[in-house]
Design an enzyme around this catalytic site. Structure first.
Site, mmCIF file in Angstrom:
data_model
loop_
_atom_site.group_PDB
_atom_site.id
_atom_site.type_symbol
_atom_site.label_atom_id
_atom_site.label_comp_id
_atom_site.label_asym_id
_atom_site.label_seq_id
_atom_site.Cartn_x
_atom_site.Cartn_y
_atom_site.Cartn_z
ATOM 1 N N SER A 23 0.800 -1.225 0.000
ATOM 2 C CA SER A 23 0.000 0.000 0.000
ATOM 3 C C SER A 23 0.832 1.274 0.000
ATOM 4 C CB SER A 23 -0.931 0.014 1.220
ATOM 5 O OG SER A 23 -1.871 -1.019 1.135
ATOM 6 N N HIS A 82 -0.759 6.122 8.461
ATOM 7 C CA HIS A 82 -0.647 4.813 7.811
ATOM 8 C C HIS A 82 -0.205 5.018 6.366
ATOM 9 C CE1 HIS A 82 -2.005 0.531 7.119
ATOM 10 N NE2 HIS A 82 -1.455 0.464 8.317
ATOM 11 N N GLU A 133 -9.981 7.458 2.478
ATOM 12 C CA GLU A 133 -9.558 6.057 2.443
ATOM 13 C C GLU A 133 -10.481 5.173 3.261
ATOM 14 O OE1 GLU A 133 -5.793 3.105 3.474
ATOM 15 O OE2 GLU A 133 -6.151 4.897 4.672
ATOM 16 N N HIS A 182 -6.816 -9.215 5.134
ATOM 17 C CA HIS A 182 -5.588 -9.776 5.696
ATOM 18 C C HIS A 182 -5.886 -10.774 6.809
ATOM 19 C CE1 HIS A 182 -2.395 -7.848 3.558
ATOM 20 N NE2 HIS A 182 -2.756 -6.612 3.881
#
Length: 501
Positions: free
Chosen positions: A101, A162, A322, A331
């Site tokens: 990412s 992030h 986002e 994940h």
């Protein structure tokens, strides 16, 4: 087996060819109107980034959205499905076939492809090598927009430092350098800055910042305001700085406000707010299915407040949104969490649509990468997206869910054989779907991702493109009035949004 189910599992009207022909003709009529291309200048730019939202996730989220509304689901339209232009983006990093990412964020925000694990630096920078940072910094469209006089904002369900949001403002050779506590001594000695610090120093006047990551802003061992007795949520900074207080001091006379819960956020009068910092959790925000609706805002609520503040600027705005926890759900092999995150992001897209105009706002919805998530098994129409396939395996004679992962934590053997899913609650929010290969964390997928676009010059997103093309289109749309009357007559008026144009 499908023939033995009795009555058809679909609406009666779908038996009539007229139904499908009428629908197709209306779609054709709508498509013909697109021949009149929107060549306006884009006053506003919005990028919705579904982290890990590959095409199978989009399709499954569409079905879930419909089923949540009492429909069979397949015929439902997501908000992004309504966008007139769709293209594909190639997601590879410069050094990775299947990307992460950070490198992808650098591509769709800074306009250049980069190495995995790095944000806001070119491919000449090497992950974790501090001395490869200087001279290899690349700037983002958020900065370009700010320097052009627009208001800018970041809204995320993850930490604001992030991978995805950090590429909008930071230049870091390691995406994991959240605060100085996570940095090696060599990097600190070499003059590299942690990402949280860069959030406030690199572009000091970002108008709206909403998300998680509170603990990275406070001195080490400072108790968290919401979880004072939970040690893991305490501040992490070794330099003793209180970045939130520093920000508050800087904007206190500029209609600046800091909030940390939903009540504070929604009690603000956007007309009286020019700068807003909202940090709602020590780390990432909770999954939407687990969110405390009294204390934590939804992505839609954050987008609503952000746009109300940003749109006051007569020069327009750039907003990065986002849906970051789609990725986390995958994940963990928790498809239900991931898909509900995607549906919530689609709600936010709908809210933004109501608050803006397609005539002056370019909106793009895309993903940074995909996951090894899929669904199949010849399920019947209207089958719950989290349900079983209508057959047993012809190898082990056991049922299986339609949703499955190529790898991940859902791999499980019981007495040496595949677990019988009918003996467990496979519709639980945190059920980990079965996976072919055992891994503690499921991996990204490497296929192209969809890019949905509407608004001024959205037609420039067509076909198959490199992912780094996206911010170039957005900058061009905001920079130029384009008036093409013939192939040889192109009139262009240039503004100064960035150095490319």
């Amino acid at each position: 087996m499908l023939g033995s189910l009795g009555k058809p599992q679909f609406p009666e009207q779908e038996k009539d060819p007229k139904y499908w022909n009428t629908w197709a003709q209306q779609t054709l009529k709508n498509a013909l109107t697109l021949q009149n291309l929107n060549k306006n200048k884009a006053k506003n730019l919005i990028l919705f980034l579904g982290d890990g939202m590959g095409v199978p996730t989009v399709t499954a989220a569409r079905i879930l959205k419909g089923q949540l509304n009492g429909q069979s689901g397949e015929e439902t339209q997501l908000e992004m499905d309504k966008f007139p232009f769709v293209s594909l983006a190639k997601t590879y990093n410069t050094n990775a076939q299947v990307p992460d990412s950070a490198g992808t964020a650098t591509a769709y925000l800074c306009g250049v492809k980069a190495n995995e694990g790095t944000v806001g630096v070119s491919a000449a920078a090497v992950r974790s090598q501090c001395n490869s940072t200087q001279g290899n910094e690349v700037t983002s469209i958020l900065r370009w927009a700010k320097e052009a006089g627009k208001s800018v904002g970041i809204v995320t369900t993850t930490r604001v430092n992030h991978a995805t949001p950090s590429a909008a403002y930071a230049h870091s050779v390691d995406r994991d350098w959240y605060s100085d506590n996570e940095m090696p001594a060599e990097a600190l000695k070499g003059g590299c800055k942690d990402i949280a610090r860069q959030l406030f120093e690199n572009i000091p006047n970002i108008d709206v910042i909403l998300g998680g990551g509170r603990k990275y802003m406070f001195p080490k061992n400072t108790s968290d305001v919401e979880y004072p007795d939970v040690l893991k949520h305490s501040g992490t900074r070794n330099d003793g700085r209180n970045l939130v207080q520093e920000w508050t001091d800087r904007v206190k006379d500029k209609k600046g406000h800091y909030v940390w819960n939903k009540k504070q956020l929604l009690s603000l009068n956007p007309n009286s707010v020019d700068y807003l910092l909202g940090l709602f959790e020590p780390m990432d925000l909770p999954y939407d299915l687990e969110r405390n609706s009294n204390t934590d805002p939804s992505l839609t609520e954050m987008v609503d407040v952000a746009i109300k503040i940003l749109k006051k600027n007569p020069s327009g705005f750039y907003l990065l949104v986002e849906g970051g926890r789609i990725d986390h759900g995958h994940h963990e092999g928790k498809a239900k969490q991931a898909l509900h995150e995607a549906v919530e992001m689609d709600r936010a897209i709908g809210r933004a649509d109501l608050m803006t105009s397609v005539h002056d706002t370019l909106t793009i919805v895309t993903a940074d990468h995909s996951h090894v998530f899929n669904f199949g098994g010849y399920t019947v129409r209207g089958n719950t997206i989290f349900g079983l396939a209508p057959m047993l395996s012809d190898i082990d004679q056991k049922p299986f869910t339609s949703i499955i992962y190529g790898n991940g934590p859902g791999y499980k053997l019981v007495n040496g054989v595949r677990e019988n899913v009918s003996t467990i609650d496979y519709q639980d929010n945190n059920y980990q779907a079965q996976a072919a290969v055992p891994l503690s964390m499921e991996t990204h997928g490497g296929e192209d991702v969809a890019v949905f676009a509407k608004g001024p010059l959205a037609h420039l997103l067509h076909g198959v493109h490199e992912q780094n093309y996206i911010p170039h289109v957005m900058a061009y749309a905001a920079c130029k009035y384009v008036n093409i009357t013939t192939q040889s007559d192109i009139s262009v008026v240039i503004c100064l949004l960035n150095s490319f144009y």
